[in-house]
Design an enzyme around this catalytic site. Structure first.
Site, PDB file in Angstrom:
ATOM      1  N   HIS A  17     -91.165  22.715  32.412  1.00 33.17           N
ATOM      2  CA  HIS A  17     -90.138  23.140  31.442  1.00 33.17           C
ATOM      3  C   HIS A  17     -89.892  22.020  30.422  1.00 33.17           C
ATOM      4  O   HIS A  17     -89.791  22.264  29.227  1.00 33.17           O
ATOM      5  CB  HIS A  17     -88.796  23.421  32.137  1.00 33.17           C
ATOM      6  CG  HIS A  17     -88.782  24.592  33.062  1.00 33.17           C
ATOM      7  ND1 HIS A  17     -88.265  24.526  34.339  1.00 33.17           N
ATOM      8  CD2 HIS A  17     -89.180  25.876  32.893  1.00 33.17           C
ATOM      9  CE1 HIS A  17     -88.352  25.711  34.917  1.00 33.17           C
ATOM     10  NE2 HIS A  17     -88.906  26.556  34.064  1.00 33.17           N
ATOM     11  N   LYS A  41     -81.650  37.751  39.913  1.00 34.96           N
ATOM     12  CA  LYS A  41     -82.100  36.864  41.001  1.00 34.96           C
ATOM     13  C   LYS A  41     -80.922  36.020  41.470  1.00 34.96           C
ATOM     14  O   LYS A  41     -80.107  35.602  40.654  1.00 34.96           O
ATOM     15  CB  LYS A  41     -83.154  35.857  40.491  1.00 34.96           C
ATOM     16  CG  LYS A  41     -84.395  36.415  39.917  1.00 34.96           C
ATOM     17  CD  LYS A  41     -85.372  35.257  39.640  1.00 34.96           C
ATOM     18  CE  LYS A  41     -85.870  35.251  38.221  1.00 34.96           C
ATOM     19  NZ  LYS A  41     -86.638  34.083  37.833  1.00 34.96           N
ATOM     20  N   ARG A  90     -98.271  29.899  31.469  1.00 32.66           N
ATOM     21  CA  ARG A  90     -99.088  29.069  32.349  1.00 32.66           C
ATOM     22  C   ARG A  90    -100.456  29.698  32.593  1.00 32.66           C
ATOM     23  O   ARG A  90    -101.471  29.134  32.258  1.00 32.66           O
ATOM     24  CB  ARG A  90     -98.375  28.849  33.689  1.00 32.66           C
ATOM     25  CG  ARG A  90     -97.225  27.880  33.596  1.00 32.66           C
ATOM     26  CD  ARG A  90     -96.353  27.943  34.798  1.00 32.66           C
ATOM     27  NE  ARG A  90     -95.854  29.291  34.992  1.00 32.66           N
ATOM     28  CZ  ARG A  90     -94.964  29.642  35.886  1.00 32.66           C
ATOM     29  NH1 ARG A  90     -94.499  28.761  36.711  1.00 32.66           N
ATOM     30  NH2 ARG A  90     -94.546  30.892  35.967  1.00 32.66           N
ATOM     31  N   SER A 128     -90.278  26.628  39.286  1.00 34.03           N
ATOM     32  CA  SER A 128     -89.040  26.261  39.999  1.00 34.03           C
ATOM     33  C   SER A 128     -89.123  26.674  41.463  1.00 34.03           C
ATOM     34  O   SER A 128     -88.618  25.971  42.344  1.00 34.03           O
ATOM     35  CB  SER A 128     -87.833  26.949  39.346  1.00 34.03           C
ATOM     36  OG  SER A 128     -87.664  26.496  38.033  1.00 34.03           O
TER      37      SER A 128
END
Ligand code: PNS
Length: 167
Positions: A17, A41, A90, A128
């Site tokens: 990040h 979430k 990514r 994360s």
């Protein structure tokens, strides 16, 4: 002045990040890092903890601001005068979901565009959830997060400092 928003859960912020934040900050006049509060979430860190960790790792960057947001991302962009959403990509596996979100955001707000920054290869695997998983079992997260927040993450997710498997 070109203002961009880099949104996410940042639960917690990773070196991946941070890499996107630093690169985006050189492209736009102002970058607002938007920390989503009302996520479907459940998060390991509270919104205040996530914002605080971001401020500790990126708060020194001159044209970067860290803020919470609730509700729709495009509304947050408009409230802050931002015309660009920055996302990190990514792998191909990110693409389908990101593409769907970018198209939805463009459909509901055609004055806001999404720009993707491809990951720096060394962070390709990083997320994360990987940080949380390794930290929960007492593993070394020093290659994954900034040193300023390493201890906070460890003490929250692995509070007793016991190695996995010990009784
Ligand atoms: O780090 P994350 O959890 O992948 O970030 C997801 C985020 C915050 C970018 C996304 O969930 C979001 O924008 N949520 C706000 C609600 C919204 O505007 N959704 C877009 C319409 S699909």
């Amino acid at each position: 002045m070109k203002i961009a928003v880099y949104p996410g859960s940042f639960d917690p912020v990773t070196l991946g990040h941070l890499d996107v934040i630093k690169r985006a900050a050189t492209i736009f006049d102002k970058l607002i890092v938007g920390v989503l509060v009302n996520s479907a979430k459940t998060s390991a860190f509270s919104p205040n903890e996530r914002v605080d960790m971001l401020r500790r790792v990126a708060g020194e960057l001159e044209n970067v601001e860290i803020r919470h947001f609730n509700g729709l991302l495009v509304d947050f962009c408009r409230e802050n005068g931002a015309s660009v959403i920055v996302k990190g990509l990514r792998a191909v596996s990110d693409f389908e979901y990101e593409f769907q979100m970018a198209l939805t955001n463009r459909k509901i707000a055609n004055d806001v565009d999404t720009v993707f920054l491809t990951t720096t290869p060394e962070y390709m695997y990083l997320s994360s959830s990987i940080v949380r998983e390794v930290a929960r079992y007492g593993g070394d997260i020093s290659d994954f997060v900034s040193s300023e927040i390493e201890d906070e993450i460890k003490s929250k997710l692995f509070p007793r400092g016991e190695k996995a498997g010990e009784m």
